[in-house]
Design a protein around this motif. Structure first.
Motif, PDB file in Angstrom:
ATOM      1  N   SER A 141       3.379   5.750  -5.595  1.00  0.00           N
ATOM      2  CA  SER A 141       3.408   5.835  -7.221  1.00  0.00           C
ATOM      3  C   SER A 141       2.410   5.531  -7.645  1.00  0.00           C
ATOM      4  O   SER A 141       2.874   5.810  -9.504  1.00  0.00           O
ATOM      5  CB  SER A 141       4.245   4.258  -7.507  1.00  0.00           C
ATOM      6  OG  SER A 141       3.662   3.500  -7.314  1.00  0.00           O
ATOM      7  N   ARG A 142       1.251   5.869  -7.293  1.00  0.00           N
ATOM      8  CA  ARG A 142      -0.240   5.801  -7.939  1.00  0.00           C
ATOM      9  C   ARG A 142      -0.442   6.865  -9.068  1.00  0.00           C
ATOM     10  O   ARG A 142      -1.080   6.386 -10.052  1.00  0.00           O
ATOM     11  CB  ARG A 142      -1.182   5.905  -6.961  1.00  0.00           C
ATOM     12  CG  ARG A 142      -1.224   7.345  -6.242  1.00  0.00           C
ATOM     13  CD  ARG A 142      -2.129   7.183  -5.362  1.00  0.00           C
ATOM     14  NE  ARG A 142      -2.758   8.305  -4.555  1.00  0.00           N
ATOM     15  CZ  ARG A 142      -3.516   8.920  -4.714  1.00  0.00           C
ATOM     16  NH1 ARG A 142      -4.604   8.365  -5.536  1.00  0.00           N
ATOM     17  NH2 ARG A 142      -4.504  10.096  -4.198  1.00  0.00           N
ATOM     18  N   ILE A 143       0.397   8.573  -8.819  1.00  0.00           N
ATOM     19  CA  ILE A 143       0.287   9.278  -9.988  1.00  0.00           C
ATOM     20  C   ILE A 143       1.145   8.914 -11.357  1.00  0.00           C
ATOM     21  O   ILE A 143       0.931   9.429 -11.850  1.00  0.00           O
ATOM     22  CB  ILE A 143       0.513  10.993  -9.589  1.00  0.00           C
ATOM     23  CG1 ILE A 143      -0.513  10.883  -8.318  1.00  0.00           C
ATOM     24  CG2 ILE A 143       0.568  12.022 -10.804  1.00  0.00           C
ATOM     25  CD1 ILE A 143      -2.345  11.349  -8.916  1.00  0.00           C
TER      26      ILE A 143
ATOM     27  N   LEU B  36       4.361  -5.450  -8.323  1.00  0.00           N
ATOM     28  CA  LEU B  36       4.615  -5.616  -7.033  1.00  0.00           C
ATOM     29  C   LEU B  36       5.170  -6.189  -5.465  1.00  0.00           C
ATOM     30  O   LEU B  36       5.654  -6.382  -5.124  1.00  0.00           O
ATOM     31  CB  LEU B  36       4.844  -3.926  -7.262  1.00  0.00           C
ATOM     32  CG  LEU B  36       5.375  -2.975  -5.945  1.00  0.00           C
ATOM     33  CD1 LEU B  36       6.280  -2.961  -5.440  1.00  0.00           C
ATOM     34  CD2 LEU B  36       4.667  -1.518  -6.173  1.00  0.00           C
ATOM     35  N   ILE B  37       3.308  -6.375  -5.326  1.00  0.00           N
ATOM     36  CA  ILE B  37       2.510  -7.094  -4.785  1.00  0.00           C
ATOM     37  C   ILE B  37       3.467  -8.384  -4.761  1.00  0.00           C
ATOM     38  O   ILE B  37       3.764  -9.309  -3.229  1.00  0.00           O
ATOM     39  CB  ILE B  37       0.921  -7.144  -4.512  1.00  0.00           C
ATOM     40  CG1 ILE B  37       1.276  -5.588  -4.772  1.00  0.00           C
ATOM     41  CG2 ILE B  37       0.525  -8.277  -3.945  1.00  0.00           C
ATOM     42  CD1 ILE B  37      -1.157  -5.313  -4.875  1.00  0.00           C
ATOM     43  N   LEU B  38       4.072  -8.995  -5.748  1.00  0.00           N
ATOM     44  CA  LEU B  38       4.307 -10.319  -6.194  1.00  0.00           C
ATOM     45  C   LEU B  38       5.797 -10.287  -5.302  1.00  0.00           C
ATOM     46  O   LEU B  38       6.076 -11.558  -4.780  1.00  0.00           O
ATOM     47  CB  LEU B  38       3.972 -11.104  -6.769  1.00  0.00           C
ATOM     48  CG  LEU B  38       2.274 -11.782  -7.367  1.00  0.00           C
ATOM     49  CD1 LEU B  38       2.609 -12.076  -9.016  1.00  0.00           C
ATOM     50  CD2 LEU B  38       1.583 -12.133  -6.231  1.00  0.00           C
ATOM     51  N   LEU B  39       6.449  -8.908  -5.136  1.00  0.00           N
ATOM     52  CA  LEU B  39       7.622  -9.812  -5.385  1.00  0.00           C
ATOM     53  C   LEU B  39       7.740  -9.237  -3.305  1.00  0.00           C
ATOM     54  O   LEU B  39       9.160  -9.428  -3.024  1.00  0.00           O
ATOM     55  CB  LEU B  39       8.867  -8.148  -5.796  1.00  0.00           C
ATOM     56  CG  LEU B  39       8.863  -8.609  -7.453  1.00  0.00           C
ATOM     57  CD1 LEU B  39       9.487  -6.978  -8.521  1.00  0.00           C
ATOM     58  CD2 LEU B  39       9.954  -9.668  -7.873  1.00  0.00           C
ATOM     59  N   LEU B  40       6.907  -8.293  -3.225  1.00  0.00           N
ATOM     60  CA  LEU B  40       7.018  -7.757  -1.687  1.00  0.00           C
ATOM     61  C   LEU B  40       6.729  -9.266  -0.910  1.00  0.00           C
ATOM     62  O   LEU B  40       7.319  -8.915  -0.192  1.00  0.00           O
ATOM     63  CB  LEU B  40       6.240  -7.019  -1.559  1.00  0.00           C
ATOM     64  CG  LEU B  40       6.552  -5.671  -1.768  1.00  0.00           C
ATOM     65  CD1 LEU B  40       5.496  -4.343  -2.192  1.00  0.00           C
ATOM     66  CD2 LEU B  40       8.241  -4.782  -1.175  1.00  0.00           C
ATOM     67  N   ALA B  41       5.912 -10.180  -1.567  1.00  0.00           N
ATOM     68  CA  ALA B  41       5.179 -10.853  -1.054  1.00  0.00           C
ATOM     69  C   ALA B  41       6.411 -11.995  -0.826  1.00  0.00           C
ATOM     70  O   ALA B  41       7.154 -12.791   0.064  1.00  0.00           O
ATOM     71  CB  ALA B  41       3.784 -11.588  -1.577  1.00  0.00           C
TER      72      ALA B  41
ATOM     73  N   ALA C 286       0.745  -1.291   0.131  1.00  0.00           N
ATOM     74  CA  ALA C 286       0.076   0.131   0.211  1.00  0.00           C
ATOM     75  C   ALA C 286       1.117   0.978   0.085  1.00  0.00           C
ATOM     76  O   ALA C 286       0.735   2.147  -0.685  1.00  0.00           O
ATOM     77  CB  ALA C 286      -0.511   0.030   1.057  1.00  0.00           C
ATOM     78  N   GLY C 287       2.155   1.213   0.884  1.00  0.00           N
ATOM     79  CA  GLY C 287       3.096   2.429   0.728  1.00  0.00           C
ATOM     80  C   GLY C 287       3.273   2.671  -0.592  1.00  0.00           C
ATOM     81  O   GLY C 287       3.623   3.807  -0.760  1.00  0.00           O
ATOM     82  N   LEU C 288       4.074   1.894  -1.153  1.00  0.00           N
ATOM     83  CA  LEU C 288       4.790   1.992  -2.719  1.00  0.00           C
ATOM     84  C   LEU C 288       3.137   2.140  -3.630  1.00  0.00           C
ATOM     85  O   LEU C 288       3.758   3.486  -4.285  1.00  0.00           O
ATOM     86  CB  LEU C 288       5.608   0.724  -2.706  1.00  0.00           C
ATOM     87  CG  LEU C 288       6.320   0.633  -2.130  1.00  0.00           C
ATOM     88  CD1 LEU C 288       7.593  -0.663  -2.691  1.00  0.00           C
ATOM     89  CD2 LEU C 288       7.928   1.524  -2.515  1.00  0.00           C
TER      90      LEU C 288
END
Length: 362
Positions: free
Chosen positions: A86-88, A105-110, A80-82
């Motif tokens: 980066s959402r804009i 990105l979520i899979l890499l963090l997981a 959520a923080g990343l």
């Protein structure tokens, strides 16, 4: 502060700056308190559900629950923080590219937190655990990302619909305002061209405000335009119009929809001052306290024989525009009492639905 004058000032305002379009965000603001609370509660419930499914109730493992909840919290909050930061940037990319990058990105963090967690907590490394966490993350991340993307698009649609509604409502005021203002100029050209020229200069500012993007403006700027309108009407009515301004509070910070005061004052002049041979006084009483704007416009009420019947278009239009901006909490009433007619407007300018929607999608 109390100011009494026969007419408004005729100073001229500059053209409002054109708002620049900001990049559209790909996802909602995941850094908001509401989003963080949702993630924490959702992650905790998911951890409980996984532990309940993986083992019988009589063998419920609090240790496993704590480890799993910690792992899922690290994955969800870091993602959520990343994504929040980066959402804009993601919003500038095609939706399928932005969605793919967010998913990756979520899979890499997981993967990172699962491997790090095993190395720190568990005595033996197990690639099967990593694979299970990745599969679970892939399923949940796909569903949640799709939901958040659709939620963001719905927010944009709601904001666009709200703006279109306000545009349509303000557009109905402009022909009425233009017709009455041009009549004032025509009545002066023949016998006082200098005054007519001054009226035209004031009208330039008023027309500029009336055709500008309908949005919230400062109450101070709205008052300045109202004074210019009163100056025009005072010239047309040959000094039969007097206005008493009673203003208290921070009008610079207070926000109000553009072109609200002018039609209210126009009604007061048309129905309350023009029918009276000796003219009369219009009272403008404004108080701004604690984010609440309380406004009253009081004008004389001629005898029944001289009362001009209106169709209520201006007041109905203003009520609809205020509710489009601030919701149903707006108070807008009009009441005839004896020889006076009072329009009362009250709202909390901090509760702007349009600005709140804009903040949510930025």
């Amino acid at each position: 502060m109390i100011v009494s004058s026969p007419a408004g000032d005729s100073t001229h305002t500059t053209a409002p700056a054109t708002a620049t379009l900001e990049p559209r965000a790909f996802l909602p603001d995941l850094c908001s308190l509401q989003s963080v609370l949702f993630l924490v509660l959702g992650t905790g419930l998911l951890a409980v559900a996984i532990v309940l499914v993986s083992s019988p109730l009589n063998e419920f493992s609090w240790e496993l629950l704590g480890q799993l909840a910690m792992l899922l919290l690290w994955i969800s909050l870091s993602s959520a923080g990343l994504l929040c930061q980066s959402r804009i940037w993601l919003g500038r990319l095609p939706s399928w590219v932005a969605g793919g990058l967010s998913y990756l990105l979520i899979l890499l963090l997981a993967s990172f937190f699962t491997i790090a967690g095993q190395w720190l907590v568990w005595p033996a490394f197990d690639w099967l655990v990593v694979l299970k966490v990745l599969l679970l993350t892939a399923i949940i991340a796909g569903v949640v990302l799709r939901y958040m993307y659709l939620q963001q698009q719905l927010s944009y649609q709601q904001q666009a619909s709200n703006r279109a509604q306000i545009n349509a409502l303000q557009a109905r005021i402009r022909p009425h305002f233009l017709f009455n203002s041009l009549n004032a100029v025509v009545s002066l050209i023949g016998f006082d061209p200098i005054k007519a020229e001054r009226v035209v200069l004031d009208l330039c500012d008023l027309f500029r405000a009336s055709i500008a993007e309908p949005t919230l403006v400062s109450l101070a700027s709205e008052l300045k335009l109202a004074r210019q309108y009163i100056a025009i009407e005072d010239l047309r009515l040959d000094n039969r119009l007097r206005v008493e301004w009673l203003i208290d509070g921070e009008v610079e910070s207070c926000r109000i929809p553009s072109m609200i005061l002018q039609p209210l004052l126009e009604n007061a002049v048309y129905h309350g001052i023009e029918p009276l041979p000796a003219g009369g006084t219009v009272k403008v009483d404004i108080s701004v306290k604690g984010g609440v704007c309380d406004l009253r416009i009081i004008n004389p009420r001629p005898e029944s024989a001289a009362v001009r019947r209106g169709n209520g278009m201006a007041e109905g239009n203003i009520r609809a525009r205020l509710q489009a901006h601030f919701g149903e909490q707006v108070v807008f009433t009009s009441l005839a009492q004896g020889d006076e007619y009072c329009v009362h407007l009250r709202y909390n300018w901090h509760h702007s639905r349009l600005e709140a929607a804009t903040k949510n999608v930025k």
